[in-house]
Design a protein around this motif. Structure first.
Motif, PDB file in Angstrom:
ATOM      1  N   PRO A 382       0.687  -1.218   0.109  1.00  0.00           N
ATOM      2  CA  PRO A 382      -0.026  -0.135  -0.162  1.00  0.00           C
ATOM      3  C   PRO A 382       0.919   1.242  -0.085  1.00  0.00           C
ATOM      4  N   HIS A 383       0.469   2.360  -0.860  1.00  0.00           N
ATOM      5  CA  HIS A 383       1.178   3.263  -1.066  1.00  0.00           C
ATOM      6  C   HIS A 383       0.475   4.671  -1.263  1.00  0.00           C
ATOM      7  N   ASN A 384      -0.260   5.049  -0.358  1.00  0.00           N
ATOM      8  CA  ASN A 384      -0.730   6.383  -0.399  1.00  0.00           C
ATOM      9  C   ASN A 384       0.063   7.450  -0.439  1.00  0.00           C
ATOM     10  N   ASP A 385       1.213   7.106   0.183  1.00  0.00           N
ATOM     11  CA  ASP A 385       2.265   8.259   0.212  1.00  0.00           C
ATOM     12  C   ASP A 385       2.762   8.849  -1.306  1.00  0.00           C
ATOM     13  N   LEU A 386       2.658   7.988  -2.237  1.00  0.00           N
ATOM     14  CA  LEU A 386       2.792   8.206  -3.410  1.00  0.00           C
ATOM     15  C   LEU A 386       1.605   9.314  -4.206  1.00  0.00           C
ATOM     16  N   LEU A 387       0.529   9.549  -3.428  1.00  0.00           N
ATOM     17  CA  LEU A 387      -0.528  10.357  -3.947  1.00  0.00           C
ATOM     18  C   LEU A 387      -0.503  11.761  -3.576  1.00  0.00           C
ATOM     19  N   ALA A 399      -8.673   8.245  -2.790  1.00  0.00           N
ATOM     20  CA  ALA A 399      -7.930   7.469  -3.840  1.00  0.00           C
ATOM     21  C   ALA A 399      -7.138   6.615  -3.025  1.00  0.00           C
ATOM     22  N   TYR A 400      -6.727   5.307  -3.506  1.00  0.00           N
ATOM     23  CA  TYR A 400      -5.940   4.438  -2.733  1.00  0.00           C
ATOM     24  C   TYR A 400      -5.319   3.710  -3.600  1.00  0.00           C
ATOM     25  N   ALA A 401      -3.826   3.506  -3.132  1.00  0.00           N
ATOM     26  CA  ALA A 401      -2.724   3.062  -4.135  1.00  0.00           C
ATOM     27  C   ALA A 401      -2.231   1.825  -3.551  1.00  0.00           C
ATOM     28  N   THR A 402      -1.830   1.029  -4.448  1.00  0.00           N
ATOM     29  CA  THR A 402      -0.760  -0.015  -3.922  1.00  0.00           C
ATOM     30  C   THR A 402       0.208  -0.028  -5.199  1.00  0.00           C
ATOM     31  N   ALA A 403       1.540  -0.317  -4.923  1.00  0.00           N
ATOM     32  CA  ALA A 403       2.509  -0.285  -5.821  1.00  0.00           C
ATOM     33  C   ALA A 403       3.891  -1.132  -5.718  1.00  0.00           C
ATOM     34  N   ASN A 404       4.360  -1.732  -6.712  1.00  0.00           N
ATOM     35  CA  ASN A 404       5.731  -2.297  -6.698  1.00  0.00           C
ATOM     36  C   ASN A 404       6.332  -1.284  -7.409  1.00  0.00           C
ATOM     37  N   ILE A 405       7.185  -0.240  -6.528  1.00  0.00           N
ATOM     38  CA  ILE A 405       7.628   0.971  -6.938  1.00  0.00           C
ATOM     39  C   ILE A 405       8.714   0.476  -8.364  1.00  0.00           C
ATOM     40  N   GLY A 406       8.473   1.407  -9.288  1.00  0.00           N
ATOM     41  CA  GLY A 406       9.189   1.114 -10.425  1.00  0.00           C
ATOM     42  C   GLY A 406       8.971   0.055 -11.379  1.00  0.00           C
ATOM     43  N   ASN A 407       7.763  -0.556 -10.840  1.00  0.00           N
ATOM     44  CA  ASN A 407       7.184  -1.537 -11.965  1.00  0.00           C
ATOM     45  C   ASN A 407       5.654  -1.383 -12.231  1.00  0.00           C
ATOM     46  N   GLN A 408       4.910  -1.575 -11.198  1.00  0.00           N
ATOM     47  CA  GLN A 408       3.536  -1.507 -11.262  1.00  0.00           C
ATOM     48  C   GLN A 408       2.737  -0.426 -10.183  1.00  0.00           C
ATOM     49  N   TYR A 409       1.575   0.205 -10.576  1.00  0.00           N
ATOM     50  CA  TYR A 409       0.899   0.873  -9.805  1.00  0.00           C
ATOM     51  C   TYR A 409      -0.630   0.552 -10.098  1.00  0.00           C
ATOM     52  N   ALA A 410      -1.253   0.587  -8.982  1.00  0.00           N
ATOM     53  CA  ALA A 410      -2.676   0.530  -9.284  1.00  0.00           C
ATOM     54  C   ALA A 410      -3.399   1.434  -8.197  1.00  0.00           C
ATOM     55  N   ILE A 411      -4.271   2.376  -8.658  1.00  0.00           N
ATOM     56  CA  ILE A 411      -4.986   3.273  -7.682  1.00  0.00           C
ATOM     57  C   ILE A 411      -6.611   3.199  -7.978  1.00  0.00           C
ATOM     58  N   TYR A 412      -7.272   2.568  -6.731  1.00  0.00           N
ATOM     59  CA  TYR A 412      -8.608   2.587  -6.714  1.00  0.00           C
ATOM     60  C   TYR A 412      -9.421   3.893  -6.271  1.00  0.00           C
ATOM     61  N   PHE A 413     -10.463   4.323  -7.340  1.00  0.00           N
ATOM     62  CA  PHE A 413     -10.977   5.560  -7.085  1.00  0.00           C
ATOM     63  C   PHE A 413     -12.616   5.281  -6.713  1.00  0.00           C
ATOM     64  N   PRO A 414     -13.132   5.551  -5.669  1.00  0.00           N
ATOM     65  CA  PRO A 414     -14.418   5.413  -5.480  1.00  0.00           C
ATOM     66  C   PRO A 414     -15.386   6.130  -6.640  1.00  0.00           C
ATOM     67  N   GLN A 415     -16.657   5.941  -6.481  1.00  0.00           N
ATOM     68  CA  GLN A 415     -17.441   6.742  -7.339  1.00  0.00           C
ATOM     69  C   GLN A 415     -17.353   8.351  -7.190  1.00  0.00           C
ATOM     70  N   GLY A 416     -17.309   8.711  -8.391  1.00  0.00           N
ATOM     71  CA  GLY A 416     -17.259  10.447  -8.238  1.00  0.00           C
ATOM     72  C   GLY A 416     -16.055  10.767  -9.256  1.00  0.00           C
ATOM     73  N   ARG A 417     -15.731  12.042  -9.317  1.00  0.00           N
ATOM     74  CA  ARG A 417     -14.590  12.856 -10.205  1.00  0.00           C
ATOM     75  C   ARG A 417     -13.372  13.140  -9.218  1.00  0.00           C
ATOM     76  N   TYR A 418     -12.330  12.576  -9.593  1.00  0.00           N
ATOM     77  CA  TYR A 418     -11.082  12.929  -8.778  1.00  0.00           C
ATOM     78  C   TYR A 418     -10.025  13.208  -9.909  1.00  0.00           C
ATOM     79  N   THR A 419      -9.126  14.068  -9.416  1.00  0.00           N
ATOM     80  CA  THR A 419      -7.689  14.255 -10.117  1.00  0.00           C
ATOM     81  C   THR A 419      -6.672  14.391  -8.950  1.00  0.00           C
ATOM     82  N   ILE A 420      -5.742  13.512  -9.319  1.00  0.00           N
ATOM     83  CA  ILE A 420      -4.836  13.659  -8.364  1.00  0.00           C
ATOM     84  C   ILE A 420      -3.210  13.588  -9.175  1.00  0.00           C
ATOM     85  N   ASN A 421      -2.289  13.587  -8.320  1.00  0.00           N
ATOM     86  CA  ASN A 421      -1.064  13.399  -8.793  1.00  0.00           C
ATOM     87  C   ASN A 421      -0.186  12.007  -8.188  1.00  0.00           C
ATOM     88  N   LEU A 422       0.258  11.380  -9.152  1.00  0.00           N
ATOM     89  CA  LEU A 422       1.123  10.160  -8.787  1.00  0.00           C
ATOM     90  C   LEU A 422       2.539  10.357  -8.743  1.00  0.00           C
TER      91      LEU A 422
END
Length: 484
Positions: A382-387, A399-422
């Motif tokens: 889990p890596h919400n520190d990247l958001l 937004a809720y993130a998990t990551a294998n840093i440098g390889n894969q990232y997945a961010i879950y967004f609940p219903q709604g409109r969101y803009t974030i930086n990763l």
């Protein structure tokens, strides 16, 4: 001299035997292909040598009481939609359920004789789940079976209804769950006999995880006693099992397992998945991260969620929460590094506790399977520190993130409109981005995104930025893989 030589030879032979036994035990555990913590990442489970993420939902908590097609059709549906995880409580309080003990006369039971139908149903259930590769989290005791006066009044455990226990020995469920504290050997013997019979069946299967109590508020001695007891039975049978106990407080459940690591092997934090005991939205995630941090301090173990509460948006069960929140909890749990996530069963009308395996749940199970086919989540953290939010109002960002840093990232967004930086953190230039539309079960066409680096390389706050804006107003997942 010959005597000393003989003694020395005997000692050496004994030591050699001890070493062989230890090696055999080690090999036996290493070769065990059943459900057990994942050897490469013990936050997760593995089954038949491969890592496995356990997800599911069902319309009952004691499906072993079902028979024939009612059970097999439900199991088939669970598998079709991507599920592989069930809860089974050794419960007997619903219409059509049978008791474990033989009824020798009208409303009179013999605790020394079994009702074969009860155990036949359990065997059928475990046969069918095992054939489908479905993992069962099995709960031994449930206070709700005998908590109310009506249920206690009819139950075989009530001395008024059996020929074995002196009337007045157990007046209610409090007495039943106090046997260990009171060292009531005569009464414990009947409880042990039930557990002996139960384990004589379940130990034949490699698809069972064990839980001592449902929503336990009993004394710790009760939970420890039965955990130690079933571990003893499994040792005698040469079988390795994994045990936890679910408490009403998720933090207390974690404290208890961490305090007694010799008899408990994983945690169940299900009570974090309801409004009254856990949290909703970001609070649910924060609770999860808090508990994960505590567990990590003494070594990772799987974090299970055999119950995710919440049903019927706009319903009246404010303790459980809404179905939309239940679905968000499901995704947060898996993105948050949990090993399992199962939707709780529906209950009485107008006070639903869960969603079971309804159509909305089926869709989310399918979508999760789609994500896990691409995302190697057991290599992630889990890596919400990247958001970071792209507007200066952090509370509006979900937004809720998990990551294998440098390889894969997945961010879950609940219903709604969101803009974030990763911030990908490592020095990467290009990534492939795809959006998973959960409700429509569709992946977007891949697009290439480039990282924008801000600040000077030697400056404090130097960071990489990938701007992400949800493509619609529905729940979704952003999945990114590093290309360069």
């Amino acid at each position: 001299m010959k005597t000393k030589t003989m003694v020395l030879l005997i000692v050496l032979l004994m030591l050699h035997s001890i070493v062989l036994i230890a090696q055999n035990n080690s090999v036996q555990e290493d070769d065990f292909q059943g459900i057990k913590p994942y050897s490469q990442n013990p936050w997760y489970w593995q089954y038949r040598g491969d890592a496995i993420i356990l997800i599911g939902g069902s319309d009952d908590d004691n499906p072993f009481q079902w028979t024939g097609k009612q059970l097999t059709d439900h199991l088939d549906l669970l598998r079709i939609v991507g599920g592989n995880y069930l809860r089974n409580v050794m419960s007997d309080r619903d219409e059509g359920n049978v008791y474990a003990f033989k009824e020798t006369s009208a409303n009179k039971y013999d605790l020394n004789q079994w009702n074969n139908e009860y155990w036949k149903r359990l065997t059928f259930f475990l046969d069918e789940t095992s054939q489908r590769g479905i993992i069962v989290q099995l709960t031994l005791w449930d206070i709700f079976d005998i908590r109310s006066s009506s249920r206690w009044g009819n139950h075989p455990w009530n001395p008024a209804n059996n020929k074995n226990i002196e009337p007045g020995t157990w007046n209610n469920s409090d007495d039943f769950f106090a046997t260990v504290n009171k060292k009531a050997k005569n009464e414990i013997a009947f409880q042990q006999k039930f557990i002996d019979k139960l384990l004589s069946i379940t130990l034949k299967y490699d698809t069972v995880l064990y839980n001592i109590n449902n929503e336990s508020s009993e004394a710790g001695e009760w939970e420890n006693y039965w955990a130690d007891y079933i571990k003893g039975l499994s040792d005698k049978a040469g079988k390795k099992i994994y045990v936890t106990t679910m408490q009403l407080s998720p933090s207390n459940a974690v404290r208890h397992v961490m305090t007694y690591p010799n008899i408990f092997d994983y945690v169940d934090v299900s009570q974090n998945n309801q409004d009254s005991k856990g949290g909703r939205g970001k609070a649910h995630w924060d609770n999860l991260m808090y508990l994960r941090e505590k567990i990590a301090s003494s070594g990772p173990v799987p974090m299970n969620n055999v119950k995710i509460y919440g049903a019927t948006d706009g319903g009246t069960n404010y303790s459980a929460g809404s179905e939309t929140e239940a679905i968000d909890r499901f995704w947060r749990n898996i993105i948050g590094g949990c090993a399992t996530a199962r939707f709780h069963r529906p209950s009485v009308p107008n006070k639903l506790w869960g969603s079971g395996l309804n159509e909305r749940v089926q869709t989310n199970l399918k979508a999760m399977k789609m994500l896990l086919e691409k995302l190697d989540i057991t290599s992630c953290t889990p890596h919400n520190d990247l958001l970071s939010p792209r507007v200066p109002v952090p509370s509006t960002m979900e937004a809720y993130a998990t990551a294998n840093i440098g390889n894969q990232y997945a961010i879950y967004f609940p219903q709604g409109r969101y803009t974030i930086n990763l911030d990908p953190w490592k020095y990467v230039n290009k990534l492939k981005l795809q959006w998973l539309d959960i409700n429509n079960l569709e992946w977007s066409e891949p697009e290439i995104v480039e990282v924008k680096w801000e600040g000077g390389i030697h400056d404090w706050g130097y960071q990489g930025i990938i701007g992400l804006e949800t493509p619609g107003n529905r729940q979704c997942v952003a999945f990114l893989e590093v290309l360069e």
